[in-house]
Design a protein around this motif. Structure first.
Motif, PDB file in Angstrom:
ATOM      1  N   ARG A 251     118.038-120.650  10.437  1.00 49.70           N
ATOM      2  CA  ARG A 251     117.534-121.469  11.535  1.00 49.70           C
ATOM      3  C   ARG A 251     116.747-120.580  12.463  1.00 49.70           C
ATOM      4  NH1 ARG A 251     121.281-123.270  14.942  1.00 49.70           N
ATOM      5  NH2 ARG A 251     123.018-122.421  13.748  1.00 49.70           N
ATOM      6  N   VAL A 252     115.619-121.076  12.935  1.00 48.63           N
ATOM      7  CA  VAL A 252     114.822-120.275  13.847  1.00 48.63           C
ATOM      8  C   VAL A 252     115.424-120.409  15.232  1.00 48.63           C
ATOM      9  CG1 VAL A 252     112.533-119.881  14.817  1.00 48.63           C
ATOM     10  CG2 VAL A 252     112.769-120.656  12.454  1.00 48.63           C
ATOM     11  N   GLY A 253     115.739-119.268  15.828  1.00 50.57           N
ATOM     12  CA  GLY A 253     116.352-119.302  17.154  1.00 50.57           C
ATOM     13  C   GLY A 253     115.304-119.222  18.234  1.00 50.57           C
ATOM     14  N   GLY A 259     106.293-112.499  21.178  1.00 55.11           N
ATOM     15  CA  GLY A 259     105.946-112.609  19.760  1.00 55.11           C
ATOM     16  C   GLY A 259     107.102-112.304  18.846  1.00 55.11           C
ATOM     17  N   ARG A 260     108.176-111.754  19.339  1.00 55.46           N
ATOM     18  CA  ARG A 260     109.308-111.462  18.469  1.00 55.46           C
ATOM     19  C   ARG A 260     110.153-112.720  18.321  1.00 55.46           C
ATOM     20  NH1 ARG A 260     111.179-105.657  17.653  1.00 55.46           N
ATOM     21  NH2 ARG A 260     111.230-106.731  15.667  1.00 55.46           N
ATOM     22  N   VAL A 261     110.537-112.957  17.103  1.00 59.97           N
ATOM     23  CA  VAL A 261     111.285-114.175  16.807  1.00 59.97           C
ATOM     24  C   VAL A 261     112.663-113.764  16.334  1.00 59.97           C
ATOM     25  CG1 VAL A 261     111.419-116.176  15.284  1.00 59.97           C
ATOM     26  CG2 VAL A 261     109.214-115.468  16.224  1.00 59.97           C
ATOM     27  N   SER A 262     113.670-114.466  16.793  1.00 62.59           N
ATOM     28  CA  SER A 262     114.989-114.197  16.237  1.00 62.59           C
ATOM     29  C   SER A 262     115.480-115.419  15.478  1.00 62.59           C
ATOM     30  CB  SER A 262     115.973-113.820  17.347  1.00 62.59           C
ATOM     31  OG  SER A 262     116.347-114.971  18.057  1.00 62.59           O
ATOM     32  N   VAL A 263     116.302-115.177  14.474  1.00 65.35           N
ATOM     33  CA  VAL A 263     116.803-116.265  13.641  1.00 65.35           C
ATOM     34  C   VAL A 263     118.328-116.204  13.613  1.00 65.35           C
ATOM     35  CG1 VAL A 263     114.770-116.329  12.175  1.00 65.35           C
ATOM     36  CG2 VAL A 263     116.691-114.847  11.560  1.00 65.35           C
ATOM     37  N   ALA A 271     119.371-112.283  14.262  1.00 64.42           N
ATOM     38  CA  ALA A 271     118.613-111.095  13.899  1.00 64.42           C
ATOM     39  C   ALA A 271     117.165-111.302  14.276  1.00 64.42           C
ATOM     40  CB  ALA A 271     118.733-110.837  12.400  1.00 64.42           C
ATOM     41  N   LEU A 272     116.514-110.236  14.645  1.00 63.69           N
ATOM     42  CA  LEU A 272     115.078-110.300  14.865  1.00 63.69           C
ATOM     43  C   LEU A 272     114.384-110.237  13.510  1.00 63.69           C
ATOM     44  CD1 LEU A 272     114.736-107.888  17.902  1.00 63.69           C
ATOM     45  CD2 LEU A 272     114.386-110.364  17.896  1.00 63.69           C
ATOM     46  N   HIS A 304     125.109-103.972  15.854  1.00 65.58           N
ATOM     47  CA  HIS A 304     124.008-104.938  15.826  1.00 65.58           C
ATOM     48  C   HIS A 304     123.003-104.586  16.893  1.00 65.58           C
ATOM     49  CE1 HIS A 304     125.908-108.307  13.404  1.00 65.58           C
ATOM     50  NE2 HIS A 304     126.660-107.240  13.262  1.00 65.58           N
ATOM     51  N   GLY A 305     121.863-105.275  16.855  1.00 66.45           N
ATOM     52  CA  GLY A 305     120.897-105.098  17.932  1.00 66.45           C
ATOM     53  C   GLY A 305     119.504-104.992  17.391  1.00 66.45           C
ATOM     54  N   ALA A 306     118.661-104.333  18.108  1.00 66.74           N
ATOM     55  CA  ALA A 306     117.251-104.265  17.746  1.00 66.74           C
ATOM     56  C   ALA A 306     117.038-103.407  16.505  1.00 66.74           C
ATOM     57  CB  ALA A 306     116.443-103.701  18.913  1.00 66.74           C
ATOM     58  N   GLU A 307     117.956-102.456  16.265  1.00 64.19           N
ATOM     59  CA  GLU A 307     117.728-101.541  15.142  1.00 64.19           C
ATOM     60  C   GLU A 307     118.259-102.070  13.820  1.00 64.19           C
ATOM     61  OE1 GLU A 307     119.279-100.094  18.041  1.00 64.19           O
ATOM     62  OE2 GLU A 307     117.206 -99.845  18.701  1.00 64.19           O
ATOM     63  N   ARG A 308     119.315-102.830  13.862  1.00 65.46           N
ATOM     64  CA  ARG A 308     119.989-103.223  12.642  1.00 65.46           C
ATOM     65  C   ARG A 308     120.388-104.690  12.697  1.00 65.46           C
ATOM     66  NH1 ARG A 308     118.256-100.080   8.900  1.00 65.46           N
ATOM     67  NH2 ARG A 308     119.707-100.290   7.191  1.00 65.46           N
ATOM     68  N   ALA A 309     120.251-105.366  11.557  1.00 68.30           N
ATOM     69  CA  ALA A 309     120.803-106.714  11.430  1.00 68.30           C
ATOM     70  C   ALA A 309     121.788-106.649  10.284  1.00 68.30           C
ATOM     71  CB  ALA A 309     119.701-107.719  11.134  1.00 68.30           C
ATOM     72  N   ALA A 310     122.839-107.446  10.338  1.00 70.81           N
ATOM     73  CA  ALA A 310     123.849-107.307   9.288  1.00 70.81           C
ATOM     74  C   ALA A 310     124.559-108.630   9.037  1.00 70.81           C
ATOM     75  CB  ALA A 310     124.863-106.247   9.692  1.00 70.81           C
ATOM     76  N   ILE A 311     125.031-108.828   7.791  1.00 67.64           N
ATOM     77  CA  ILE A 311     125.957-109.928   7.507  1.00 67.64           C
ATOM     78  C   ILE A 311     127.071-109.410   6.611  1.00 67.64           C
ATOM     79  CG2 ILE A 311     124.359-111.874   7.795  1.00 67.64           C
ATOM     80  CD1 ILE A 311     124.016-111.953   4.787  1.00 67.64           C
ATOM     81  N   PRO A 312     128.253-110.003   6.731  1.00 68.88           N
ATOM     82  CA  PRO A 312     129.355-109.592   5.863  1.00 68.88           C
ATOM     83  C   PRO A 312     129.164-110.163   4.459  1.00 68.88           C
ATOM     84  CG  PRO A 312     130.035-111.387   7.293  1.00 68.88           C
ATOM     85  CD  PRO A 312     128.631-111.061   7.675  1.00 68.88           C
TER      86      PRO A 312
END
Ligand SMILES: Nc1ncnc2c1ncn2[C@@H]1O[C@H](COP(=O)(O)OP(=O)(O)OP(=O)(O)O)[C@@H](O)[C@H]1O
Ligand SMILES: [Mg+2]
Lengths: 375, 355
Positions: A251-253, A259-263, A271-272, A304-312
């Motif tokens: 889903r688009v958040g 211009g940065r999009v997070s989802v 995540a960005l 988490h944050g601007a540097e890394r996105a993660a899922i289990p």
């Protein structure tokens, strides 16, 4: 050889070119320019209209609509033998009653070159494709790959303004194909002719081309340099067709002003993303494209944050592929993705093990959601 | 034929390879109808096979072996001859039989009611100057007709085979149908078209192109060549069509792509690739043209006489069966030589492009 009137005249330009066979739309309004000396590839799955496009350029099919400019001149009415193009046929189309040598000499002889010139060019071309030893054989005494190389030599020998190649290496084994790829690229640079190269092998296209047009269903989906196509696919199809890709429905958040999009990822994390293709602009759901080679695995949850996105994730399968190992994973909400790693020791990657898959957000892209639209 | 084995010998024991034919002799079905023909060597390699273990597939294998080793056992030797005996018999009866009768006639004195003694007079009569003259003109007319036919049939076959797309089958059928028309009716049709007050002359005069009717349209060599060409067109187009059909369309495209115009493509690709068909067509057309007696008989008049109509005349009106037979034989021999030479030319130039 035609000298271009100016640097900017493209060797070939297609403007809204279409070809219909009855109800079948084989080529649908494609537009592209091939510059002088450019290695241009048409890449796409079987039946997407690659051969038809080449055959229109060569003069064997009359376009249903659109324009075709050869060296700046309208060319769609010229017969094939008056065009400064040569086609290397997908089915080889060698003259069955002529030796390899005569096959290759056919074009130069029509161009009324001197005997010695013909002979030396033929030898050159045959040596290039490593078929000189077979010069006196008839095509029926050659293997498929050998015939293909003769067909290639028969096109190369003419030094046309534009050489059209329809999967010219399709019948060769991997090793010979790699060698011929390098050879082709070398010739193309040396002779300075434009290549329009048809292939459905994305790796081949990425390796050889200056620019690539990705075709699907008769249309050009994306046109750009190999880097652009690989790193910033603009459609779901391109992302899927070029290289391996994890396609994750999200889903688009937040579409923030900078211009940065997070989802919103499966499982609820956010995540960005690195870039957003026009095809996904303004929609509430989208597909996140994530290359397996960019996915890292870790036991601990990364910050988490601007540097890394993660899922289990949970390990489902570990597949040894030679230089890399592919790990198939299952994430929250049943989403599946894979990671490829070149690490030598993967013995601790047991099936069922729970880990975190993480990546740098800048290396992901957003393309349009699936038609059904369920994220 | 010179096989020392007596008929009735078992195939297996007569087989020189019986020493390693253990499997075959162990096979209880050896004496059965079908398995008597099993090749011992082939099954020895597979080891002993119990009959019950044989699948239907093996039966097929046996049958195949049977054919491929024909001529080895006694019943095997005869099987193929039995197969071909019927067609051979039919040919002998209806082709060689009449020829033999003609051969006898050609050497007899006054075949009808004569004493039947041996003579060469018929052959002498058959090579008289006036007949040789007709023979020469026959050759010229047949050759001209054949050449015109080939020139017209080539492009026609080309278009039907490679250009017309969905009209291909209708055009072929039309061509075949045109030959179904009774030849006599067709020839009389031409007569009404070419006659002094026929279609052509009427139209020409009505349009004011000619003042008086053209006389040379009918009962001349012109009319013979015209009608022969029209009548035998299907016989030229169809074999050429078949030859063209074997050409890969892409190969023609390749020629064009490499800078060949249509004539160069024809000369360097189409002609060599259809050379065998070309020679075959020459023969297929030449022979019936030479033996066509109805056309020169009905539209040839005196100047357009041809050998076949002379022969017909000898048999049906003058009762000269002996001379007619002799002439027939001479024509047959010459035709045979022509066919043979064409065949040799095709072979020598190594134009066989069948693969
Ligand atoms: N002569 C024709 N008549 C009808 N349909 C055709 C014709 N030629 C091509 N097509 C159709 O046009 C479409 C594109 O065909 P084309 O040969 O250009 O595909 P391609 O991209 O070269 O595929 P491949 O990779 O399998 O060679 C296909 O759906 C094909 O069936
Ligand atoms: Mg193709």
């Amino acid at each position: 050889m035609n000298q271009s009137p100016s640097e900017t005249t493209p060797a070939l330009e297609l403007v809204e070119l279409s070809k219909h066979f009855g109800n079948v739309v084989a080529v649908d309004r494609i537009s592209l320019r091939v510059e002088q000396g450019e290695f241009f590839s048409l890449l796409g799955p079987s039946g997407c209209g690659k051969s038809t496009t080449l055959r229109m350029i060569a003069g064997f099919e009359e376009p249903t609509s659109g324009r075709l400019l050869l060296d700046g001149q309208e060319g769609s009415r010229l017969p094939p033998f008056k065009r400064n193009t040569n086609l290397v046929f997908q089915s080889y189309a060698l003259f069955p009653h002529m030796t390899v040598r005569d096959n290759v000499a056919y074009g130069p002889r029509r161009a009324r070159l001197s005997r010695t010139e013909v002979a030396s060019r033929v030898e050159d071309a045959l040596r290039t494709v490593r078929m000189w030893e077979y010069a006196d054989r008839l095509p029926k005494a050659l293997s498929g790959g050998q015939r293909q190389r003769v067909a290639l030599a028969r096109g190369l020998v003419n030094h046309p303004a534009v050489l059209l190649l329809d999967e010219p290496l399709g019948a060769l084994d991997l090793k010979l194909r790699r060698e011929m790829q390098i050879e082709l690229k070398e010739i193309q640079r040396r002779v300075g002719i434009s290549f329009v190269y048809v292939t459905h092998d994305q790796e081949e296209a990425l390796t050889l081309s200056d620019r690539i047009a990705v075709m699907n269903g008769g249309r050009v989906e994306q046109l750009g340099t190999p880097e652009e196509i690989y790193n910033r696919p603009t459609t779901r199809f391109c992302a899927d067709f070029i290289g391996e890709a994890n396609l994750i429905e999200v889903r688009v958040g937040d579409r923030s002003g900078d211009g940065r999009v997070s989802v919103v990822l499966p499982g609820g994390g956010t995540a960005l993303v690195g870039s957003v293709s026009p095809s996904s602009a303004d929609s509430a759901t989208a597909t996140l494209v994530l290359r397996p080679s960019r996915v890292a695995l870790d036991d601990k949850e990364p910050p988490h944050g601007a540097e890394r996105a993660a899922i289990p994730v949970e390990v489902r399968r570990v597949i040894f592929q030679g230089s890399v190992v592919r790990v198939d994973l299952e994430g929250p909400e049943g989403v599946s993705l894979s990671a490829s790693t070149s690490e030598a020791d993967t013995s601790d990657l047991r099936v069922g093990r729970r880990m975190w898959a993480h990546w740098a957000p800048g290396e992901t892209h957003l393309v349009e959601p699936t038609k059904s639209g369920t994220p | 034929m010179d096989d020392p084995r007596k008929p009735g010998d078992s195939a297996a024991t007569a087989d020189p390879r019986e020493n390693h034919g253990a499997a075959a002799t162990a096979d209880p079905r050896e004496n059965a109808e079908l398995s008597a023909t099993v090749d011992a060597g082939a099954f020895a390699m597979l080891g002993p096979v119990h009959p019950d273990e044989r699948r239907p597939h093996d039966e097929i294998q046996e049958a195949v072996l049977d054919v491929s080793y024909a001529g080895r056992g006694n019943r095997r030797r005869w099987a193929p001859y039995v197969f071909i005996s019927t067609p051979v018999g039919v040919l002998l009866t209806f082709f060689a039989g009449p020829l033999a009768v003609l051969a006898v006639y050609s050497f007899q004195v006054r075949s009808r009611g004569g004493d039947g003694s041996f003579t060469l007079d018929n052959y002498r009569a058959a090579v008289q100057p006036n007949i040789l003259e007709v023979a020469g003109s026959t050759f010229v007319l047949a050759t001209i007709s054949m050449l015109i036919l080939l020139v017209l049939a080539y492009p026609l076959a080309y278009f039907i085979a490679l250009k017309v797309g969905r009209w291909e089958i209708p055009l072929l059928l039309a061509l075949a149908l045109s030959d179904e028309l009774n030849p006599l009716i067709r020839i009389f049709g031409w007569r009404t078209i070419l006659a002094r007050n026929g279609l052509v002359n009427t139209v020409l005069q009505n349009l004011g192109i000619t003042q008086a009717p053209l006389d040379w349209l009918l009962f001349t060599r012109f009319s013979v060549v015209l009608v022969l060409t029209a009548s035998w067109m299907p016989y030229a187009v169809i074999p050429l069509y078949a030859a063209m059909k074997t050409i890969d369309r892409r190969v023609l495209e390749a020629a064009s792509d490499l800078g060949a115009g249509w004539f160069t493509t024809f000369r360097t690709v189409i002609l060599p690739l259809t050379a065998t068909g070309f020679v075959a067509t020459m023969v297929i057309v030449f022979i019936p043209i030479v033996s066509d007696f109805a056309t020169p008989g009905l539209v040839g008049g005196t100047s357009g006489r041809m050998l076949a109509s002379v022969i017909e005349d000898l048999f049906t009106r003058r009762g000269e069966w002996g001379v007619g037979s002799a002439l027939t034989f001479l024509l047959l021999i010459v035709s045979g030589v022509v066919v043979y030479l064409s065949y040799r030319i095709a072979r020598i130039r190594n134009l066989d492009t069948s693969t």
